[in-house]
Design a protein around this motif. Structure first.
Motif, PDB file in Angstrom:
ATOM      1  N   UNK A 157    -101.953 -28.898 -31.593  1.00 48.85           N
ATOM      2  CA  UNK A 157    -100.765 -28.214 -31.060  1.00 48.85           C
ATOM      3  C   UNK A 157    -101.148 -26.914 -30.362  1.00 48.85           C
ATOM      4  N   UNK A 158    -102.141 -26.221 -30.896  1.00 49.13           N
ATOM      5  CA  UNK A 158    -102.612 -24.990 -30.248  1.00 49.13           C
ATOM      6  C   UNK A 158    -103.203 -25.305 -28.876  1.00 49.13           C
ATOM      7  N   UNK A 159    -104.002 -26.364 -28.801  1.00 51.14           N
ATOM      8  CA  UNK A 159    -104.581 -26.756 -27.519  1.00 51.14           C
ATOM      9  C   UNK A 159    -103.487 -27.176 -26.540  1.00 51.14           C
ATOM     10  N   UNK A 160    -102.447 -27.863 -27.062  1.00 51.68           N
ATOM     11  CA  UNK A 160    -101.347 -28.306 -26.203  1.00 51.68           C
ATOM     12  C   UNK A 160    -100.602 -27.096 -25.640  1.00 51.68           C
ATOM     13  N   UNK A 161    -100.434 -26.087 -26.466  1.00 52.70           N
ATOM     14  CA  UNK A 161     -99.783 -24.861 -26.007  1.00 52.70           C
ATOM     15  C   UNK A 161    -100.587 -24.206 -24.877  1.00 52.70           C
ATOM     16  N   UNK A 162    -101.907 -24.209 -25.009  1.00 54.63           N
ATOM     17  CA  UNK A 162    -102.756 -23.601 -23.983  1.00 54.63           C
ATOM     18  C   UNK A 162    -102.670 -24.366 -22.664  1.00 54.63           C
ATOM     19  N   UNK A 163    -102.543 -25.680 -22.748  1.00 54.68           N
ATOM     20  CA  UNK A 163    -102.355 -26.475 -21.524  1.00 54.68           C
ATOM     21  C   UNK A 163    -101.065 -26.061 -20.831  1.00 54.68           C
ATOM     22  N   UNK A 164     -99.993 -25.928 -21.593  1.00 58.82           N
ATOM     23  CA  UNK A 164     -98.710 -25.527 -21.009  1.00 58.82           C
ATOM     24  C   UNK A 164     -98.797 -24.145 -20.372  1.00 58.82           C
ATOM     25  N   UNK A 165     -99.525 -23.232 -21.007  1.00 60.73           N
ATOM     26  CA  UNK A 165     -99.683 -21.882 -20.449  1.00 60.73           C
ATOM     27  C   UNK A 165    -100.345 -21.923 -19.073  1.00 60.73           C
ATOM     28  N   UNK A 166    -101.352 -22.763 -18.936  1.00 61.71           N
ATOM     29  CA  UNK A 166    -102.029 -22.846 -17.641  1.00 61.71           C
ATOM     30  C   UNK A 166    -101.096 -23.445 -16.597  1.00 61.71           C
ATOM     31  N   UNK A 167    -100.342 -24.484 -16.977  1.00 58.64           N
ATOM     32  CA  UNK A 167     -99.355 -25.033 -16.037  1.00 58.64           C
ATOM     33  C   UNK A 167     -98.378 -23.944 -15.589  1.00 58.64           C
ATOM     34  N   UNK A 168     -97.969 -23.097 -16.529  1.00 58.27           N
ATOM     35  CA  UNK A 168     -97.034 -22.018 -16.186  1.00 58.27           C
ATOM     36  C   UNK A 168     -97.686 -21.038 -15.209  1.00 58.27           C
ATOM     37  N   UNK A 169     -98.957 -20.690 -15.441  1.00 61.08           N
ATOM     38  CA  UNK A 169     -99.667 -19.804 -14.518  1.00 61.08           C
ATOM     39  C   UNK A 169     -99.755 -20.414 -13.120  1.00 61.08           C
ATOM     40  N   UNK A 170     -99.877 -21.708 -13.074  1.00 61.11           N
ATOM     41  CA  UNK A 170     -99.963 -22.394 -11.776  1.00 61.11           C
ATOM     42  C   UNK A 170     -98.596 -22.535 -11.114  1.00 61.11           C
ATOM     43  N   UNK A 171     -97.551 -22.061 -11.781  1.00 63.37           N
ATOM     44  CA  UNK A 171     -96.215 -22.154 -11.215  1.00 63.37           C
ATOM     45  C   UNK A 171     -95.571 -23.512 -11.408  1.00 63.37           C
ATOM     46  N   UNK A 172     -96.162 -24.351 -12.247  1.00 60.41           N
ATOM     47  CA  UNK A 172     -95.637 -25.698 -12.469  1.00 60.41           C
ATOM     48  C   UNK A 172     -94.831 -25.717 -13.765  1.00 60.41           C
ATOM     49  N   UNK A 173     -93.693 -24.977 -13.727  1.00 61.33           N
ATOM     50  CA  UNK A 173     -92.875 -24.843 -14.935  1.00 61.33           C
ATOM     51  C   UNK A 173     -92.239 -26.156 -15.351  1.00 61.33           C
ATOM     52  N   UNK A 174     -92.023 -27.053 -14.405  1.00 59.76           N
ATOM     53  CA  UNK A 174     -91.428 -28.347 -14.747  1.00 59.76           C
ATOM     54  C   UNK A 174     -92.379 -29.180 -15.613  1.00 59.76           C
ATOM     55  N   UNK A 175     -93.685 -28.856 -15.548  1.00 58.77           N
ATOM     56  CA  UNK A 175     -94.650 -29.519 -16.428  1.00 58.77           C
ATOM     57  C   UNK A 175     -94.856 -28.734 -17.722  1.00 58.77           C
ATOM     58  N   UNK A 176     -94.764 -27.411 -17.627  1.00 58.00           N
ATOM     59  CA  UNK A 176     -95.016 -26.578 -18.798  1.00 58.00           C
ATOM     60  C   UNK A 176     -93.886 -26.660 -19.815  1.00 58.00           C
ATOM     61  N   UNK A 177     -92.623 -26.616 -19.360  1.00 59.08           N
ATOM     62  CA  UNK A 177     -91.483 -26.517 -20.277  1.00 59.08           C
ATOM     63  C   UNK A 177     -91.398 -27.699 -21.238  1.00 59.08           C
ATOM     64  N   UNK A 178     -91.541 -28.962 -20.784  1.00 59.60           N
ATOM     65  CA  UNK A 178     -91.486 -30.076 -21.762  1.00 59.60           C
ATOM     66  C   UNK A 178     -92.571 -29.981 -22.836  1.00 59.60           C
ATOM     67  N   UNK A 179     -93.741 -29.477 -22.479  1.00 60.21           N
ATOM     68  CA  UNK A 179     -94.809 -29.334 -23.471  1.00 60.21           C
ATOM     69  C   UNK A 179     -94.436 -28.249 -24.478  1.00 60.21           C
ATOM     70  N   UNK A 180     -93.908 -27.115 -23.963  1.00 62.22           N
ATOM     71  CA  UNK A 180     -93.465 -26.048 -24.865  1.00 62.22           C
ATOM     72  C   UNK A 180     -92.365 -26.563 -25.806  1.00 62.22           C
ATOM     73  N   UNK A 181     -91.429 -27.317 -25.271  1.00 60.63           N
ATOM     74  CA  UNK A 181     -90.323 -27.823 -26.092  1.00 60.63           C
ATOM     75  C   UNK A 181     -90.845 -28.743 -27.207  1.00 60.63           C
ATOM     76  N   UNK A 182     -91.769 -29.642 -26.841  1.00 65.40           N
ATOM     77  CA  UNK A 182     -92.334 -30.544 -27.850  1.00 65.40           C
ATOM     78  C   UNK A 182     -93.088 -29.757 -28.911  1.00 65.40           C
ATOM     79  N   UNK A 183     -93.874 -28.790 -28.469  1.00 63.52           N
ATOM     80  CA  UNK A 183     -94.659 -28.014 -29.423  1.00 63.52           C
ATOM     81  C   UNK A 183     -93.777 -27.245 -30.389  1.00 63.52           C
ATOM     82  N   UNK A 184     -92.669 -26.672 -29.866  1.00 62.26           N
ATOM     83  CA  UNK A 184     -91.771 -25.919 -30.743  1.00 62.26           C
ATOM     84  C   UNK A 184     -91.151 -26.830 -31.790  1.00 62.26           C
ATOM     85  N   UNK A 185     -90.680 -28.000 -31.371  1.00 61.21           N
ATOM     86  CA  UNK A 185     -90.082 -28.937 -32.320  1.00 61.21           C
ATOM     87  C   UNK A 185     -91.100 -29.390 -33.363  1.00 61.21           C
ATOM     88  N   UNK A 186     -92.330 -29.683 -32.915  1.00 64.17           N
ATOM     89  CA  UNK A 186     -93.371 -30.146 -33.841  1.00 64.17           C
ATOM     90  C   UNK A 186     -93.743 -29.051 -34.840  1.00 64.17           C
TER      91      UNK A 186
END
Length: 809
Positions: free
Chosen positions: A551-580
């Protein structure tokens, strides 16, 4: 010399013609004898006779072959004075024949001893200009009459280098060029005692065919005795494994020149040897060698440069490649692709044109490793581990950190020294280097090679990953760690490129995740994303999707997507991680709070304030309750909340939160810490935003009194104070930028973000010229830090365009 002045053997009563001519053909029965020997135990040695005169004409005498041997075998009968009288009588005969220069050269060739050299086609020898010149200068000097100077005799030259680098080829080429400078030129393979003895026996038979029936040992002794009593010869000892193997021979034979080739770099000082270290070919020379081997022009060969680079410009590898290409008819590019796809098969392939199957790159170093491992077992483990680092500038501390796995520090240092001595690596007190082809072979599994067993190679890869992981600083934001990161990054990249993702261990996964965090910190987002995605795949495969590390690694992937401006890819990962994390760890766990904060910020940046606001407020409150109001994570949470309030128009709420947050930073932490600078920038943005709104309200005051204000004068004064906040905000941002540039560097992402922030505020407050100035100065930094398609580049370009337009008026 005496040719043309004397034509009879000087031995009294012999009368044998030394040179005869019949119908234009010359026959020769002559040897050049020394009146006084240059060797202390040689025939007629005179210690008072100047050594530099030993090989000069006054000390030389012409004898037939039979009497030359007889005279030297009975020195007590024939004194130097007597031989001197023979010479005077020989010259006085004056019965020589008139010889042309060509005939003299022919006679010199006929009087010269035997020649034995490996065949080397001159058409495929390339480069080595400096090395040939060095050999010429060191081995060959001439006297005023063009003859060999005695000062050049008795020398030992050692050429050492990696197996396959071309030592034997260079030695043979040089010897062939100078065959006329020596009375005898003989090549001996000297990789073991038997080979050396066989070579010496061959020399003895070449000198006296009648001795062919003698035992091998007797023939070898005969050859050594001949070398010890004659001068002007060249002996090549090829592929010597240890100096001790040839010590006896070199100790006895000091009247000629010895050229040694060896993979061993050390231990030659006992012979006062001149040592030449031979490296690989220059890139253009390597391409030339490949082209000549294939009888093609370099310009017509596709991918020749890439292929030679992949082969590390090693002559043997180029020879093997050209043999395969010629045999199969494939092209250079096709061979290169097969080399990358099927390394084990290509390194081991034996072209039909090869005389020796052991001359493939897969086997050429095996004998050296056999020898090393027999005495230093850890050398094989060490070489396999080094194969996973980048070839050049491997920090020696990485190896020292693994010392216990190699038997301890002394054993590790000894192994490094042995590998370096045999040219399998290079080493100094700071770094180690390896040839890329040695690495490629060492990490290519082969069940038939004891040094390349698949499990041993996998263990070596994990060992290298652990060394790099231990060396990687965990605090990726600390500037004092960045130089070290730049040192180890090439080695991390090399390890990841040379292995398949499905073979990654958790050591590799954690290493790539840590590396991705550092790269993201420096806005190298695409490379960071590759690292984080690969780390996540390892963790999901080995630990499962619900593991906390996954889950920590998954969060880091989402952070990089966010830095790249690809929030549509980052947000679903953040949502899944929060629920998990809420499901597995609980709502109050620190990892859950991190997920909630990350998701809230992504919502805020994506314009979903209705989802962002409650999450940010909840996160800040939880951090304060769990960690205390002064903890860095709490202050970060309130900075994020303050920025969000400002973004949605709640400037007064933002001002209160950010002033309190910054005061806590400055009270409890270094004011130049990144968190403090970020809070300062956020507060400055709030000041400027409030100032701009106040300026907009002042002209509207005449429309009527405002609630809570008793008079128009009080309202104007209140608005004026808020307008003044804008100047304070600009000053804060200017100081913040100076501090960031000084602490983090001008090209750091945070510094560039503060440039963008200040320029935007200049433009918003009516100073477009200032905005243009700092943006134009910072553009090179943006371009050096970010890819051209990065959102930061697009954003700063748009801002500069607007500022220039406003400045024009």
């Amino acid at each position: 010399m005496l040719f043309g002045r004397a034509n009879r053997c000087a031995y009294p009563g012999c009368g044998r013609a030394l040179i005869a001519e019949h119908r234009g053909a010359l026959s020769v029965d002559v040897e050049i004898a020394h009146i006084r020997s240059g060797k202390p135990n040689g025939p007629r040695h005179d210690p008072s006779f100047a050594p530099e005169k030993i090989d000069t004409e006054p000390n030389l005498l012409l004898l037939c072959r039979q009497h030359h041997s007889w005279v030297d075998d009975h020195p007590q009968v024939y004194s130097a004075d007597e031989l001197q009288e023979w010479k005077r009588a020989q010259i006085a005969q004056n019965d020589g024949i008139d010889l042309s220069d060509g005939q003299v050269e022919q006679i010199m060739g006929m009087t010269r001893g035997p020649i034995h050299l490996p065949y080397r086609g001159e058409g495929i020898f390339v480069g080595r200009v400096r090395e040939l010149a060095w050999l010429d200068q060191t081995l060959i000097t001439h006297d005023a009459e063009g003859g060999l100077s005695p000062a050049a005799s008795g020398q030992v030259i050692v050429m050492h280098g990696l197996g396959g680098v071309g030592k034997s080829t260079l030695a043979a080429h040089w010897a062939q060029r100078h065959v006329n400078d020596h009375h005898l030129t003989w090549w001996l393979t000297a990789d073991n005692e038997q080979s050396l003895q066989q070579g010496l026996a061959g020399l003895a038979i070449a000198l006296d065919p009648a001795a062919g029936q003698e035992r091998l040992e007797s023939l070898a002794v005969r050859a050594v005795n001949w070398l010890a009593s004659h001068g002007g010869w060249l002996l090549i000892l090829d592929n010597v494994v240890k100096p001790g193997d040839v010590a006896s021979l070199l100790g006895r034979c000091r009247t000629g020149r010895v050229l040694v080739t060896s993979r061993l770099a050390t231990g030659w000082q006992r012979f006062s040897a001149h040592v030449l270290s031979l490296g690989v070919l220059e890139p253009d020379q390597a391409v030339d060698l490949l082209a000549r081997n294939l009888n093609q022009s370099a310009a017509s060969m596709e991918a020749a440069e890439d292929l030679c680079a992949e082969l590390g410009h090693l002559p043997l590898a180029i020879e093997q490649a050209s043999g395969y290409i010629a045999e199969t008819g494939c092209g250079s590019r096709e061979y290169l692709e097969m080399l990358r796809d099927y390394p084990a098969e290509m390194y081991a392939h034996w072209p039909a044109s090869y005389e020796d199957i052991n001359r493939t790159v897969a086997r050429v170093w095996r004998a050296t490793l056999d020898h090393l491992v027999s005495t230093f077992p850890n050398t094989g483990d060490l070489l396999r581990t080094l194969a996973w680092f980048a070839p050049n500038d491997i920090p020696r501390v990485l190896v020292r950190a693994l010392a216990e796995e190699f038997g301890g520090v002394p054993q590790t240092e000894a192994a490094i020294g042995r590998l370096a001595a045999y040219n399998l690596i290079s080493a100094n007190d700071a770094v180690i280097g390896t040839h890329r082809l040695v690495q490629a072979v060492a990490r290519t599994p082969d069940v038939n090679d004891i040094h390349r067993q698949p499990n041993d190679i996998a263990v070596a890869k994990d060992r290298a990953a652990r060394a790099l992981l231990a060396a990687a600083p965990r605090d990726t934001e600390a500037p004092d760690t960045w130089p070290w990161w730049q040192t180890i990054l090439p080695h991390i990249g090399h390890l990841s490129r040379q292995s398949l993702p499905e073979d990654d261990s958790m050591f590799t996964g954690v290493l790539l995740n840590t590396t991705g965090a550092f790269l993201a910190e420096h806005a190298i987002y695409k490379h960071a994303l590759d690292c984080q995605l690969r780390a996540l795949a390892v963790s999901e495969r080995l630990l499962g999707e619900d593991d906390t590390l996954t889950m920590s690694f998954r969060n880091d992937v989402a952070c990089v997507y966010e830095h790249l401006g690809e929030l549509e890819l980052a947000i679903p990962i953040y949502e899944k991680n929060l629920l998990d994390r809420e499901r597995l760890l609980g709502k109050g766990h620190r990892h859950t709070r991190t997920s909630r904060s990350n998701l809230a910020l992504a919502y805020s940046n994506y314009g979903k304030s209705e989802k962002a606001t409650p999450l940010l407020e909840e996160t800040a409150l939880q951090q304060s309750e769990e960690l205390g109001p002064h903890h860095p994570d709490t202050l970060t949470a309130y900075t994020n909340l303050g920025r969000h309030y400002l973004r949605i128009g709640q400037s007064q709420e933002s001002l209160v939160i950010l002033e309190r947050t910054l005061s806590r930073y400055e009270w409890h932490f270094d004011i130049n810490e990144i968190g403090a600078m970020d809070a300062r920038d956020a507060l400055a943005c709030a000041y400027i935003e409030i100032s701009i709104r106040a300026q907009e309200l002042m002209p509207l005051w005449g429309e009527g009194a405002r609630e809570g204000v008793d008079s128009e004068k009080e309202m104007i004064n209140a608005l004026a104070e808020k307008v003044e906040l804008g100047r304070t905000g600009l000053l804060l941002k200017e100081q913040n930028l100076k501090d960031a540039a000084s602490t983090l560097g001008a090209g750091h992402p945070y510094t560039l973000a503060f440039v963008h922030s200040l320029a935007g505020s200049y433009l918003a407050t009516g100073y477009p010229e200032r905005a243009v100035g700092i943006l134009e100065a910072a553009i090179p930094g943006f371009e050096a830090t970010y890819d051209q398609d990065h959102p930061a580049i697009r954003s700063v370009s748009r801002l500069l365009k607007r500022a220039r337009s406003a400045a024009r008026g």
